[in-house]
Design a protein around this motif. Structure first.
Motif, PDB file in Angstrom:
ATOM      1  N   ASN A 502      17.791  -3.805 -66.475  1.00 33.81           N
ATOM      2  CA  ASN A 502      18.954  -4.615 -66.078  1.00 33.81           C
ATOM      3  C   ASN A 502      19.413  -5.495 -67.230  1.00 33.81           C
ATOM      4  OD1 ASN A 502      16.600  -4.423 -64.173  1.00 33.81           O
ATOM      5  ND2 ASN A 502      18.206  -4.651 -62.654  1.00 33.81           N
ATOM      6  N   GLY A 503      18.478  -6.233 -67.825  1.00 33.53           N
ATOM      7  CA  GLY A 503      18.825  -7.119 -68.936  1.00 33.53           C
ATOM      8  C   GLY A 503      19.326  -6.356 -70.142  1.00 33.53           C
ATOM      9  N   HIS A 504      18.725  -5.215 -70.412  1.00 29.69           N
ATOM     10  CA  HIS A 504      19.163  -4.361 -71.524  1.00 29.69           C
ATOM     11  C   HIS A 504      20.586  -3.883 -71.301  1.00 29.69           C
ATOM     12  CE1 HIS A 504      19.843  -0.200 -72.928  1.00 29.69           C
ATOM     13  NE2 HIS A 504      19.212  -0.571 -74.031  1.00 29.69           N
ATOM     14  N   ASN A 505      20.849  -3.331 -70.110  1.00 31.23           N
ATOM     15  CA  ASN A 505      22.169  -2.765 -69.830  1.00 31.23           C
ATOM     16  C   ASN A 505      23.253  -3.828 -69.840  1.00 31.23           C
ATOM     17  OD1 ASN A 505      20.671  -0.448 -69.443  1.00 31.23           O
ATOM     18  ND2 ASN A 505      20.910  -0.411 -67.221  1.00 31.23           N
ATOM     19  N   ALA A 506      22.952  -4.992 -69.240  1.00 30.19           N
ATOM     20  CA  ALA A 506      23.947  -6.068 -69.203  1.00 30.19           C
ATOM     21  C   ALA A 506      24.311  -6.525 -70.610  1.00 30.19           C
ATOM     22  CB  ALA A 506      23.413  -7.238 -68.384  1.00 30.19           C
ATOM     23  N   ALA A 507      23.307  -6.647 -71.478  1.00 32.74           N
ATOM     24  CA  ALA A 507      23.588  -7.077 -72.860  1.00 32.74           C
ATOM     25  C   ALA A 507      24.474  -6.079 -73.579  1.00 32.74           C
ATOM     26  CB  ALA A 507      22.274  -7.261 -73.620  1.00 32.74           C
ATOM     27  N   LYS A 508      24.252  -4.803 -73.337  1.00 32.68           N
ATOM     28  CA  LYS A 508      25.070  -3.774 -73.979  1.00 32.68           C
ATOM     29  C   LYS A 508      26.521  -3.856 -73.505  1.00 32.68           C
ATOM     30  CE  LYS A 508      21.643  -1.993 -76.294  1.00 32.68           C
ATOM     31  NZ  LYS A 508      21.541  -2.163 -77.753  1.00 32.68           N
ATOM     32  N   VAL A 509      26.718  -4.128 -72.209  1.00 29.39           N
ATOM     33  CA  VAL A 509      28.076  -4.292 -71.675  1.00 29.39           C
ATOM     34  C   VAL A 509      28.739  -5.521 -72.279  1.00 29.39           C
ATOM     35  CG1 VAL A 509      29.393  -4.830 -69.576  1.00 29.39           C
ATOM     36  CG2 VAL A 509      27.649  -3.047 -69.533  1.00 29.39           C
ATOM     37  N   VAL A 510      27.989  -6.622 -72.378  1.00 25.64           N
ATOM     38  CA  VAL A 510      28.536  -7.849 -72.976  1.00 25.64           C
ATOM     39  C   VAL A 510      28.950  -7.598 -74.421  1.00 25.64           C
ATOM     40  CG1 VAL A 510      27.950 -10.177 -73.752  1.00 25.64           C
ATOM     41  CG2 VAL A 510      27.276  -9.425 -71.463  1.00 25.64           C
ATOM     42  N   LEU A 511      28.104  -6.955 -75.197  1.00 23.45           N
ATOM     43  CA  LEU A 511      28.425  -6.691 -76.600  1.00 23.45           C
ATOM     44  C   LEU A 511      29.635  -5.769 -76.718  1.00 23.45           C
ATOM     45  CD1 LEU A 511      24.815  -6.300 -78.038  1.00 23.45           C
ATOM     46  CD2 LEU A 511      26.434  -8.149 -78.509  1.00 23.45           C
ATOM     47  N   ASP A 512      29.724  -4.805 -75.821  1.00 21.76           N
ATOM     48  CA  ASP A 512      30.892  -3.913 -75.842  1.00 21.76           C
ATOM     49  C   ASP A 512      32.169  -4.698 -75.566  1.00 21.76           C
ATOM     50  OD1 ASP A 512      31.984  -1.090 -75.858  1.00 21.76           O
ATOM     51  OD2 ASP A 512      32.618  -1.714 -73.860  1.00 21.76           O
ATOM     52  N   ASP A 513      32.118  -5.620 -74.593  1.00 15.67           N
ATOM     53  CA  ASP A 513      33.290  -6.443 -74.281  1.00 15.67           C
ATOM     54  C   ASP A 513      33.639  -7.388 -75.426  1.00 15.67           C
ATOM     55  OD1 ASP A 513      33.426  -5.180 -71.856  1.00 15.67           O
ATOM     56  OD2 ASP A 513      32.723  -6.886 -70.667  1.00 15.67           O
ATOM     57  N   MET A 514      32.615  -7.911 -76.093  1.00 11.96           N
ATOM     58  CA  MET A 514      32.869  -8.799 -77.227  1.00 11.96           C
ATOM     59  C   MET A 514      33.563  -8.072 -78.368  1.00 11.96           C
ATOM     60  SD  MET A 514      29.391 -11.091 -77.591  1.00 11.96           S
ATOM     61  CE  MET A 514      29.167 -12.621 -76.686  1.00 11.96           C
ATOM     62  N   HIS A 515      33.200  -6.831 -78.558  1.00 16.06           N
ATOM     63  CA  HIS A 515      33.753  -6.065 -79.676  1.00 16.06           C
ATOM     64  C   HIS A 515      35.065  -5.372 -79.331  1.00 16.06           C
ATOM     65  CE1 HIS A 515      29.323  -5.793 -81.156  1.00 16.06           C
ATOM     66  NE2 HIS A 515      29.906  -6.922 -81.525  1.00 16.06           N
ATOM     67  N   HIS A 516      35.307  -5.163 -78.022  1.00 15.61           N
ATOM     68  CA  HIS A 516      36.545  -4.508 -77.586  1.00 15.61           C
ATOM     69  C   HIS A 516      37.159  -5.295 -76.433  1.00 15.61           C
ATOM     70  CE1 HIS A 516      33.833  -1.345 -79.191  1.00 15.61           C
ATOM     71  NE2 HIS A 516      34.919  -0.970 -79.838  1.00 15.61           N
ATOM     72  N   PRO A 517      37.549  -6.532 -76.660  1.00 17.55           N
ATOM     73  CA  PRO A 517      38.010  -7.397 -75.568  1.00 17.55           C
ATOM     74  C   PRO A 517      39.311  -6.941 -74.918  1.00 17.55           C
ATOM     75  CG  PRO A 517      38.408  -8.438 -77.693  1.00 17.55           C
ATOM     76  CD  PRO A 517      37.580  -7.224 -77.962  1.00 17.55           C
ATOM     77  N   ALA A 518      40.127  -6.233 -75.647  1.00 16.42           N
ATOM     78  CA  ALA A 518      41.439  -5.864 -75.099  1.00 16.42           C
ATOM     79  C   ALA A 518      41.357  -4.687 -74.141  1.00 16.42           C
ATOM     80  CB  ALA A 518      42.412  -5.536 -76.232  1.00 16.42           C
ATOM     81  N   GLY A 519      40.456  -3.794 -74.393  1.00 16.20           N
ATOM     82  CA  GLY A 519      40.398  -2.596 -73.559  1.00 16.20           C
ATOM     83  C   GLY A 519      38.988  -2.183 -73.254  1.00 16.20           C
TER      84      GLY A 519
END
Length: 576
Positions: A502-519
């Motif tokens: 859970n913690g691993h997956n959530a961090a990956k989603v957060v990092l993806d959003d940080m790097h691609h905030p627009a889409g």
């Protein structure tokens, strides 16, 4: 005065610390805020009685994903795990007993004491569990997909019956397909009753069994081990790893509220009044606390509030920690220390006992008899207790959170006394050798450890609350309607236990959003584990052999031979 970070993690449980580790390793400035004075949440070691330490809640390591152990270099930061030769011992009322050993040949000979037919069936059962694990495991370390896609993966492998057995069925129906001995079924039923609101005949409890069956220790499926110093050794190593990469971990820092401006998170306010700012906040708390308590009222739509309110948190358990000055002398065993003191002991396990416990749980009452699990880690880790003494942990599952006509605070000692009377049936000598005790009730799990309803999994583990519906479809990808606010606890995919995915997956989603905030890409669209046609050669060979009468007999004879242990271990390795 406020401090700013790139990300705030609420709660220093294992999932929160894992998220913090991955974010810190990605160069983000992270702070972890823990309400208690010790890290770990329900994965912790505490000095509950002066001079002695216990794993307060979780006490066995078998689910923590090996990818996380490796990627976070937890051994480098102090994580030390070990395994005993005897993993479980079940002790019955008639003074008979049965060990589950690390080595297959020894386990089969134990099962033969009760049923040679069931001993042979155990091999087939193991093959089926391994196939289930191979199909389900690719879904664990990725954001959740829909339940229909999970079913499709089973269909693609021609294994729809596995889905029926290990996801939809009851534990009783699952075990009845393979075993006849009530003793053997009694032992295995325990693993489907962990923190459930139900009994062996409750549909869906087969998945609780299946969830635990995909665990592994040092690459071997279905095995578990212990952590030197108790389960807090896991979260202490995670804390050191996070701090080594720049994260700040604060204890004694309870969060009062998540700060929101418009539709975006801006930080948190502590109960002390201190405000900490960040454009990203991850909550390791359960969904009810994360959405209904930490967010300002009215932040999310009523439909989402309703979904979280209806999220099922029922199903609890209790721990009784004893300091003893003599090891239990279990009935049916010779005097003196033995493997029964190193194993997880289960006393009174029978399908009927579990069914009666469920009937009492449903009524909000305590059962007349208890199935008890026991662990004495100080036998293999002497530093946990003073010289000449031992730490004995008892566990009781299938308990109601709300008691009819009374409360857990009022019933604490009566409950503990009743459990000890059952313990004395199996270890009569302990009646005069208990020096002190600490009782952790379902209410304590909510009040002291932050587990709503006392549910150690942050919510029931039935199909309607799994994969793309955990905790609700609108929250299943770890994101919430508040931009920058995420869930990372066990109430998200893939569920509870000290797994860490859970913690691993959530961090990956957060990092993806940080790097691609627009889409940002919906997490469900990222989760397409490919399983078709990827069954390892050794497993295709084993399935073919075990699919015939002569093959099952050959496999059984091979597995019974101590001289062939190395060969057998090849076939029990995950991913082989």
């Amino acid at each position: 005065m406020s401090t700013s970070y790139d990300a705030i993690v609420i709660g220093a449980g294992h999932n929160g610390l894992i998220s913090a580790n991955y974010l810190a390793r990605a160069g983000k400035k992270v702070v972890v805020l823990e309400a208690r004075d010790v890290v770990g949440g329900a994965c912790t070691t505490e000095e509950l009685i002066p001079g002695a330490k216990w794993s307060s809640c979780a006490f066995i390591q078998g689910l923590l994903r090996p990818e996380i152990i490796t990627e976070l270099e937890l051994a480098k930061y102090g994580l030390e795990m070990y395994q005993t030769e005897a993993m479980e011992v079940v002790i019955f009322d008639d003074a008979s007993h049965m060990f589950m050993w690390k080595d297959m040949d020894r386990t089969l000979k134990e099962l033969e004491k009760f049923s040679k037919t069931d001993a042979k069936a155990y091999l087939d059962f193991g093959v089926r569990i391994k196939k289930f694990a191979q199909i389900i495991t690719p879904f664990l370390m990725k954001p959740p997909t829909s339940r229909s896609e999970v079913l499709a993966a089973f269909e693609a492998e021609g294994a729809e019956d596995l889905f029926d057995e290990f996801v939809l069925s009851s534990t009783k129906d699952l075990l009845d397909r393979y075993f006849h001995s009530e003793h053997i079924k009694g032992l295995f039923t325990f693993f489907g009753m962990i923190s459930v609101w139900g009994g062996p005949s409750t549909p869906g409890t087969g998945y609780v069994y299946g969830h635990h069956s995909v665990g592994e220790f040092e690459g071997h499926l279905g095995q578990w081990g212990l952590v030197k110093g108790g389960m807090g050794g896991i979260t202490l190593a995670m804390t050191r790893a996070a701090e080594a990469h720049g994260a700040v971990v604060r204890t004694g820092a309870p969060v009062q509220q998540v700060l929101v401006s418009g539709t975006k998170v801006t930080g948190v306010r502590l109960k002390s009044g201190e405000e900490i700012l960040a454009p990203v906040v991850l909550s390791n708390a359960d969904p009810a606390r994360s959405i209904l308590q930490l967010l300002p009222k009215g932040t999310v739509k009523p439909s989402i509030e309703k979904a979280v309110q209806q999220y099922d948190n029922r199903g609890s358990m209790a721990r009784i920690h004893l300091l003893v000055d003599e090891l239990p002398e279990y009935i049916g065993f010779p005097a003196g220390q033995g493997p029964q003191h190193e194993a997880q002991a289960i006393m009174g396990a029978s399908v009927e006992n579990f069914e009666r416990a469920w009937e009492a749980q449903r009524r909000g009452e305590l059962p007349e008899d208890f199935v008890i699990e026991a662990m004495i880690q100080s036998v293999t880790d002497p530093g946990l207790a003073p010289e000449g003494k031992h730490t004995l942990t008892l566990g009781v599952q299938q308990l109601p959170f709300e008691l009819k006509g009374t409360t857990w605070d009022e019933m604490r000692d009566k409950f503990a006394d009743a459990v000890l009377q059952v313990l004395f049936r199996y270890a009569p000598n302990l009646r005069d050798h208990i020096l002190d005790r600490v009782v952790i009730t379902p209410l304590d799990l909510e009040r002291d450890y932050g587990l709503t309803g006392g549910n150690i999994f942050h919510g029931a583990m039935f199909l309607d609350q799994l994969f793309g519906s955990r905790p609700a479809p609108e929250l299943a990808d770890y994101r919430t309607p508040v931009t920058g606010y995420y869930l990372c606890g066990s109430g998200t995919h893939p569920g509870g236990g000290v797994m860490g995915a859970n913690g691993h997956n959530a961090a990956k989603v957060v990092l993806d959003d940080m790097h691609h905030p627009a889409g940002r890409t919906p997490a469900a669209a990222q989760a397409r584990p490919a399983v078709t046609g990827r069954t390892p050669v050794t497993d295709r060979f084993m399935s073919a052999v075990m699919g015939t009468k002569w093959g099952r007999e050959l496999g059984y004879r091979v597995a019974r031979q101590p001289a062939l242990r190395k060969v057998v271990k090849i076939f029990t390795r995950s991913g082989v």
